[in-house]
Write a protein that holds these residues in place. Structure first.
Motif, PDB file in Angstrom:
ATOM      1  N   TYR A  72     -75.323 -13.156 -50.067  1.00 40.19           N
ATOM      2  CA  TYR A  72     -75.916 -13.742 -48.863  1.00 40.19           C
ATOM      3  C   TYR A  72     -77.368 -13.315 -48.665  1.00 40.19           C
ATOM      4  N   SER A  73     -78.167 -14.260 -48.153  1.00 41.39           N
ATOM      5  CA  SER A  73     -79.558 -14.017 -47.821  1.00 41.39           C
ATOM      6  C   SER A  73     -79.725 -14.180 -46.307  1.00 41.39           C
ATOM      7  N   PRO A  74     -80.307 -13.200 -45.605  1.00 38.08           N
ATOM      8  CA  PRO A  74     -80.452 -13.296 -44.150  1.00 38.08           C
ATOM      9  C   PRO A  74     -81.268 -14.515 -43.716  1.00 38.08           C
ATOM     10  N   TYR A  75     -80.798 -15.177 -42.686  1.00 36.33           N
ATOM     11  CA  TYR A  75     -81.489 -16.344 -42.137  1.00 36.33           C
ATOM     12  C   TYR A  75     -82.619 -15.906 -41.205  1.00 36.33           C
ATOM     13  N   SER A  76     -83.670 -16.712 -41.164  1.00 32.48           N
ATOM     14  CA  SER A  76     -84.607 -16.626 -40.052  1.00 32.48           C
ATOM     15  C   SER A  76     -83.910 -17.196 -38.817  1.00 32.48           C
ATOM     16  N   ILE A  77     -84.465 -16.944 -37.646  1.00 31.64           N
ATOM     17  CA  ILE A  77     -83.859 -17.478 -36.428  1.00 31.64           C
ATOM     18  C   ILE A  77     -83.795 -19.000 -36.469  1.00 31.64           C
ATOM     19  N   ARG A  78     -84.850 -19.636 -36.937  1.00 33.99           N
ATOM     20  CA  ARG A  78     -84.855 -21.113 -37.000  1.00 33.99           C
ATOM     21  C   ARG A  78     -83.753 -21.611 -37.926  1.00 33.99           C
ATOM     22  N   ARG A  79     -83.613 -20.967 -39.080  1.00 37.08           N
ATOM     23  CA  ARG A  79     -82.566 -21.402 -40.012  1.00 37.08           C
ATOM     24  C   ARG A  79     -81.183 -21.103 -39.460  1.00 37.08           C
ATOM     25  N   ALA A  80     -81.041 -20.008 -38.724  1.00 31.67           N
ATOM     26  CA  ALA A  80     -79.755 -19.681 -38.113  1.00 31.67           C
ATOM     27  C   ALA A  80     -79.341 -20.779 -37.137  1.00 31.67           C
ATOM     28  N   LEU A  81     -80.274 -21.210 -36.311  1.00 31.39           N
ATOM     29  CA  LEU A  81     -79.958 -22.264 -35.345  1.00 31.39           C
ATOM     30  C   LEU A  81     -79.712 -23.600 -36.028  1.00 31.39           C
ATOM     31  N   ASP A  82     -80.473 -23.885 -37.088  1.00 27.41           N
ATOM     32  CA  ASP A  82     -80.243 -25.124 -37.838  1.00 27.41           C
ATOM     33  C   ASP A  82     -78.852 -25.130 -38.459  1.00 27.41           C
ATOM     34  N   SER A  83     -78.454 -24.008 -39.045  1.00 30.71           N
ATOM     35  CA  SER A  83     -77.125 -23.926 -39.652  1.00 30.71           C
ATOM     36  C   SER A  83     -76.040 -24.075 -38.591  1.00 30.71           C
ATOM     37  N   ARG A  84     -76.243 -23.446 -37.440  1.00 27.57           N
ATOM     38  CA  ARG A  84     -75.263 -23.587 -36.342  1.00 27.57           C
ATOM     39  C   ARG A  84     -75.123 -25.049 -35.932  1.00 27.57           C
ATOM     40  N   ASP A  85     -76.239 -25.757 -35.854  1.00 27.12           N
ATOM     41  CA  ASP A  85     -76.190 -27.179 -35.478  1.00 27.12           C
ATOM     42  C   ASP A  85     -75.396 -27.993 -36.505  1.00 27.12           C
ATOM     43  N   VAL A  86     -75.584 -27.657 -37.791  1.00 29.68           N
ATOM     44  CA  VAL A  86     -74.857 -28.380 -38.843  1.00 29.68           C
ATOM     45  C   VAL A  86     -73.359 -28.161 -38.692  1.00 29.68           C
ATOM     46  N   TRP A  87     -72.953 -26.892 -38.500  1.00 30.87           N
ATOM     47  CA  TRP A  87     -71.521 -26.626 -38.342  1.00 30.87           C
ATOM     48  C   TRP A  87     -70.967 -27.316 -37.093  1.00 30.87           C
ATOM     49  N   MET A  88     -71.723 -27.278 -36.018  1.00 34.59           N
ATOM     50  CA  MET A  88     -71.253 -27.870 -34.754  1.00 34.59           C
ATOM     51  C   MET A  88     -71.091 -29.379 -34.862  1.00 34.59           C
ATOM     52  N   THR A  89     -71.925 -30.007 -35.671  1.00 38.70           N
ATOM     53  CA  THR A  89     -71.855 -31.468 -35.781  1.00 38.70           C
ATOM     54  C   THR A  89     -71.018 -31.908 -36.981  1.00 38.70           C
ATOM     55  N   ALA A  90     -71.342 -31.403 -38.169  1.00 43.88           N
ATOM     56  CA  ALA A  90     -70.655 -31.868 -39.380  1.00 43.88           C
ATOM     57  C   ALA A  90     -69.208 -31.389 -39.431  1.00 43.88           C
ATOM     58  N   TRP A  91     -68.983 -30.077 -39.339  1.00 43.90           N
ATOM     59  CA  TRP A  91     -67.618 -29.547 -39.436  1.00 43.90           C
ATOM     60  C   TRP A  91     -66.782 -30.035 -38.247  1.00 43.90           C
ATOM     61  N   ASN A  92     -67.284 -29.818 -37.044  1.00 40.70           N
ATOM     62  CA  ASN A  92     -66.519 -30.215 -35.866  1.00 40.70           C
ATOM     63  C   ASN A  92     -66.364 -31.729 -35.773  1.00 40.70           C
ATOM     64  N   GLY A  93     -67.381 -32.459 -36.294  1.00 48.39           N
ATOM     65  CA  GLY A  93     -67.277 -33.917 -36.264  1.00 48.39           C
ATOM     66  C   GLY A  93     -66.095 -34.427 -37.056  1.00 48.39           C
ATOM     67  N   VAL A  94     -65.810 -33.782 -38.175  1.00 51.17           N
ATOM     68  CA  VAL A  94     -64.643 -34.166 -38.979  1.00 51.17           C
ATOM     69  C   VAL A  94     -63.358 -33.782 -38.264  1.00 51.17           C
ATOM     70  N   MET A  95     -63.339 -32.567 -37.697  1.00 46.69           N
ATOM     71  CA  MET A  95     -62.120 -32.051 -37.083  1.00 46.69           C
ATOM     72  C   MET A  95     -61.698 -32.834 -35.836  1.00 46.69           C
TER      73      MET A  95
END
Length: 397
Positions: A72-95
């Motif tokens: 694992y490589s530590p995220y910057s804050i911007r990348r952390a929030l971008d990744s959170r948005d992806v999980w919230m939309t893509a993963w949850n969107g399927v579920m």
């Protein structure tokens, strides 16, 4: 109680500067206070003090590194929030496709549960990514309430969130990484490795002996690593080993005996003609001759069961004493000749996908006892085993 973030981070940065400058160069400057406040606002809860302290020292890494085990490589804050948005939309969107109302109620319920509670069916609003592997898997902090608030867990793209925490906190994570770097101690079964060019990665005990797969062996690199090891043996000037370590004579004896075992297994693989069988299997596949294809696959299975490599004798103290009795000069000549012989045998194997039953013992523990791609064992030889033994010799001088 874990050391403070600042203490652990200073140790990590100092070690990277001495041993892995490429990894150090990826570390970004401290995060802006406005960005830290924005995170807390977006997640809807206060951030753990140790996470804030870490971001105040470094805003993640720029580019793909491997600072946190196993990859694992530590995220910057911007990348952390971008990744959170992806999980919230893509993963949850399927579920939520089956029933949006039921899914929303499930998420609300799990988001109120104590931190650390298992949750496989959703990405929760109070989960915040802090690092990624570049392949769709993240480390995240669980910011739900409770005693485990701030624990660090994994979220895998195929399996969802891990049921248990990897670390109790960011501070505990950084403290364990600092110890792993400075004391060569394992973290969840992974040990630090830095290539000669300064690239950093984490190895399992298993991967140090077998890389798996059927990638062709880099014979040129294998020859180079044998030559480097032999040159190190011949340089002499070795001191006594520390407690629990091998002497220079034992290290050279191990490489000599292990190469003999590798040669014996490689000769058995060649006698089985894996390249010819692979070519016949490919031809049977192209001709849609499924009966012949199945027979050839079964033949490969039987051959792999009968062809065995077992490193136990190369780890046995009596064997090491017997080989070491000849002295370093004799061992250097022996390893040189054996290495040349093994390299000459390996080239024909690169056109096939040979396998063998591989049994590996290290420090008295059996870490592998199963069928393996034989090329993976030989690739680990030049990528890890020979460089590791060369480094062990250097440490004795």
């Amino acid at each position: 109680m874990s050391p403070a973030v600042a203490e652990s981070w200073n140790i990590i940065v100092g070690w990277l500067g001495r041993h892995a400058p490429l990894e150090l160069a990826l570390i970004r400057p401290p995060a802006a206070e406005d960005d830290i406040r924005d995170v807390a606002q977006r997640v809807g809860t206060a951030l753990p003090n140790d996470l804030v302290a870490w971001w105040r020292r470094a805003d993640g890494q720029a580019g793909k590194g491997a600072l946190l085990p196993p990859f694992y490589s530590p995220y910057s804050i911007r990348r952390a929030l971008d990744s959170r948005d992806v999980w919230m939309t893509a993963w949850n969107g399927v579920m939520e496709q089956a029933s949006a109302d039921q899914f929303a109620a499930y998420v609300a319920q799990e988001n109120r549960a104590p931190a650390g509670s298992p949750c496989k069916g959703a990405w929760l609003p109070r989960w915040l990514p802090i690092a990624g592997d570049g392949g769709g898997n993240d480390l995240f902090v669980d910011l739900r309430p409770g005693p485990a608030h701030g624990c660090v867990r994994q979220f895998l793209r195929d399996d969802g969130a891990s049921d248990t925490a990897c670390w109790s906190s960011v501070a505990a994570m950084l403290a364990e990484v600092a110890d792993a770097l400075t004391q060569d101690s394992p973290v969840s079964g992974s040990r630090i490795w830095v290539d000669d060019d300064g690239a950093m990665s984490w190895d399992s005990d298993r991967s140090r002996w077998s890389g798996g797969g059927s990638a062709p062996v880099n014979v040129a690199r294998l020859r180079q690593q044998y030559a480097a090891f032999v040159a190190e043996v011949r340089s002499a000037g070795f001191g006594p080993p520390t407690a629990g370590s091998w002497s220079a004579e034992w290290i050279a004896a191990h490489v000599a005996r292990n190469t003999e075992l590798l040669i014996a297994a490689t000769e058995a693989v060649l006698a089985d003609d894996p390249v010819g069988r692979e070519q016949r299997r490919a031809a049977a596949w192209a001709a849609r001759d499924w009966t012949l294809h199945r027979e050839l696959m079964a033949s490969a299975e039987r051959a792999a069961a009968n062809i065995r490599y077992d490193n136990a004798d190369a780890m046995d103290p009596n064997t090491l004493d017997r080989y070491a009795a000849g002295g370093l000069a004799t061992l250097a000549d022996q390893v040189e000749q054996l290495g040349v012989h093994l390299c000459d045998l390996v080239e024909p194997l690169n056109r096939g996908r040979p396998s063998a039953h591989v049994r590996i013992i290290d420090a008295g523990i059996t870490i592998l006892d199963e069928r393996q791609g034989w090329l993976g064992v030989l690739n680990a030889l030049w990528a890890r085993q020979l460089p590791l033994r060369t480094r062990q010799l250097r440490a004795l001088r």
